[in-house]
Design a protein around this motif. Structure first.
Motif, PDB file in Angstrom:
ATOM      1  N   ARG A   1       0.836  -1.198   0.000  1.00 32.06           N
ATOM      2  CA  ARG A   1       0.000   0.000   0.000  1.00 32.06           C
ATOM      3  C   ARG A   1       0.871   1.248   0.000  1.00 32.06           C
ATOM      4  NH1 ARG A   1      -5.259   1.378   1.414  1.00 32.06           N
ATOM      5  NH2 ARG A   1      -5.509   3.485   2.247  1.00 32.06           N
ATOM      6  N   ASP A   2       0.610   2.125  -0.976  1.00 31.82           N
ATOM      7  CA  ASP A   2       1.225   3.444  -0.998  1.00 31.82           C
ATOM      8  C   ASP A   2       0.394   4.329  -0.074  1.00 31.82           C
ATOM      9  OD1 ASP A   2       2.141   5.981  -1.496  1.00 31.82           O
ATOM     10  OD2 ASP A   2       2.059   5.829  -3.683  1.00 31.82           O
ATOM     11  N   GLU A   3       0.914   4.618   1.113  1.00 35.82           N
ATOM     12  CA  GLU A   3       0.135   5.350   2.110  1.00 35.82           C
ATOM     13  C   GLU A   3      -0.209   6.758   1.651  1.00 35.82           C
ATOM     14  OE1 GLU A   3      -1.128   4.067   4.659  1.00 35.82           O
ATOM     15  OE2 GLU A   3      -0.064   2.149   4.789  1.00 35.82           O
TER      16      GLU A   3
ATOM     17  N   SER B   1      -0.927   7.887  -1.445  1.00 35.34           N
ATOM     18  CA  SER B   1      -2.003   7.945  -2.436  1.00 35.34           C
ATOM     19  C   SER B   1      -3.125   6.969  -2.163  1.00 35.34           C
ATOM     20  CB  SER B   1      -1.430   7.670  -3.832  1.00 35.34           C
ATOM     21  OG  SER B   1      -0.970   6.334  -3.926  1.00 35.34           O
ATOM     22  N   GLY B   2      -2.867   5.996  -1.292  1.00 36.62           N
ATOM     23  CA  GLY B   2      -3.855   4.958  -1.033  1.00 36.62           C
ATOM     24  C   GLY B   2      -3.869   3.850  -2.062  1.00 36.62           C
ATOM     25  N   THR B   3      -2.963   3.886  -3.027  1.00 40.83           N
ATOM     26  CA  THR B   3      -2.928   2.880  -4.094  1.00 40.83           C
ATOM     27  C   THR B   3      -2.463   1.536  -3.546  1.00 40.83           C
ATOM     28  OG1 THR B   3      -2.368   4.624  -5.673  1.00 40.83           O
ATOM     29  CG2 THR B   3      -2.050   2.355  -6.396  1.00 40.83           C
ATOM     30  N   LEU B   4      -3.149   0.480  -3.974  1.00 39.38           N
ATOM     31  CA  LEU B   4      -2.800  -0.882  -3.585  1.00 39.38           C
ATOM     32  C   LEU B   4      -2.124  -1.612  -4.742  1.00 39.38           C
ATOM     33  CD1 LEU B   4      -5.862  -2.223  -1.542  1.00 39.38           C
ATOM     34  CD2 LEU B   4      -3.525  -1.910  -0.694  1.00 39.38           C
TER      35      LEU B   4
ATOM     36  N   ASP C   1       6.484   1.548   2.990  1.00 40.72           N
ATOM     37  CA  ASP C   1       5.632   1.083   4.079  1.00 40.72           C
ATOM     38  C   ASP C   1       6.530   0.878   5.293  1.00 40.72           C
ATOM     39  OD1 ASP C   1       6.933  -1.340   3.668  1.00 40.72           O
ATOM     40  OD2 ASP C   1       5.244  -2.257   2.616  1.00 40.72           O
TER      41      ASP C   1
END
Length: 347
Positions: free
Chosen positions: A17-19, A21-24, A94
């Motif tokens: 998870r890219d904290e 942008s929220g991208t998974l 992360d």
């Protein structure tokens, strides 16, 4: 430097998870291991886009030189846009790792292809070399010296295009009157002037590229020895075997690229204009089958007796032959126990 430190680290989770942008991202197969991390294929969950994610454990970023090298790679690649240089799409972190999100080159490296095939034909080497010269010319035009050119840093895309990767050791060329004398890179690909602490510059990249061309054509590095002093003597004297299957044009190109004196070595333009590239047959495309078997260029070039073990009558080096020394004996084995590794890193 080997990959033992990377191998000892636990892998990242299956979902990244890219904290910010929220991208998974979903972690996929392992693509390879480097000096300070592993590289995985990852898929962005929402879009399905695929990338190569270089995962560097946070703990290793504190090791001497590692953090600086990662930051240098990230900063340099952020500004580079060229069809034959691996593109950096972004980065995120992360709790356990820093990730560099890179363009995916799904066919692996030229080193892996050569390991599978044994060696490449001269038309294939011309096909790849033209692209590498384009990418390297772009780097040099931006004042950058790569400092670690080798087959494992030449990555092949799904469509069989080759791209230069790993700019962790790259840096700006030294200004006039100065030199960067650090002894870094891959041991058997170091130019004589680098061994003598006269510094990395554009000519040392040409030397390393010449070593890569030789390795692709023969299946082994030009300079190998059991002990470093002997290896360094061979490099300084440009003492390397010339297997009989190499065409005269290939031999002449290698002599120009592996010239011990950097001022006398071929320039990038000199390599581009060499008869090996300008007069020999170069395929327009390569099939993915070339990753594991000798290609037959039907429709692009007469077969010329394109059968394994026979030489092309036109001298284009289309097909490998049994590797022999100029005196008629069999060439030395590719590697023996105790020999200095062809891709032993010094960084």
């Amino acid at each position: 430097m080997g990959s033992g430190g990377a191998a000892a680290e636990p892998p990242p989770g299956w979902l990244l998870r890219d904290e910010a942008s929220g991208t998974l991202y979903k972690r996929g197969r392992l693509l390879g291991e480097g000096a300070f991390g592993r590289c995985y294929q990852v898929t962005e969950v929402t879009s399905g886009r695929r990338y190569a994610a270089k995962a560097i454990p946070r703990a290793r970023l504190a090791a001497p030189g590692i953090g600086d090298r990662v930051e240098r790679e990230r900063e340099l690649q952020r500004h580079l846009r060229h069809p034959h240089i691996v593109r950096l799409h972004g980065h995120f972190a992360d709790r356990g790792h820093l990730y560099l999100l890179l363009e995916l080159c799904s066919r692996g490296s030229l080193a892996a292809i050569v390991r599978t095939r044994g060696r490449l034909s001269e038309p294939e080497v011309r096909f790849y070399l033209r692209q590498l010269l384009s990418g390297l010319g772009y780097l040099h035009g931006h004042g950058l010296v790569h400092r670690d050119l080798k087959l494992s840093n030449f990555l092949v895309t799904e469509r069989m295009r080759v791209k230069i990767a790993d700019l962790g050791l790259a840096r700006r060329a030294a200004p006039p009157g100065r030199r960067w004398g650090a002894l870094c890179g891959t041991l058997s690909y170091l130019a004589p002037e680098v061994l003598d602490r006269r510094g990395h510059a554009v000519p040392s990249d040409i030397w390393a590229l010449g070593c890569a061309v030789y390795t692709a054509l023969t299946g082994h590095a030009p300079f190998e020895a059991r002990r470093r002093p002997e290896l360094f003597r061979r490099i300084r004297g440009a003492r390397y075997p010339l297997p009989a299957q190499l065409s005269p044009r290939a031999r002449a190109l290698l002599a120009r690229m592996l010239e011990p004196e950097p001022a006398e070595r071929a320039s990038l333009e000199g390599v581009r204009g060499h008869p090996f590239l300008t007069e020999g047959f170069t395929p327009r495309t390569l099939s993915p089958r070339a990753c594991h078997s000798v290609p037959i260029f039907v429709g692009q070039e007469p077969l010329c007796r394109l059968l394994r073990g026979l030489r092309c009558w036109r001298g284009c080096g289309c097909v490998p032959v049994t590797s022999v020394t100029p005196g008629g004996g069999r060439a030395p084995p590719r590697r023996s126990r105790g020999r200095t590794s062809a891709e032993e890193n010094l960084y």
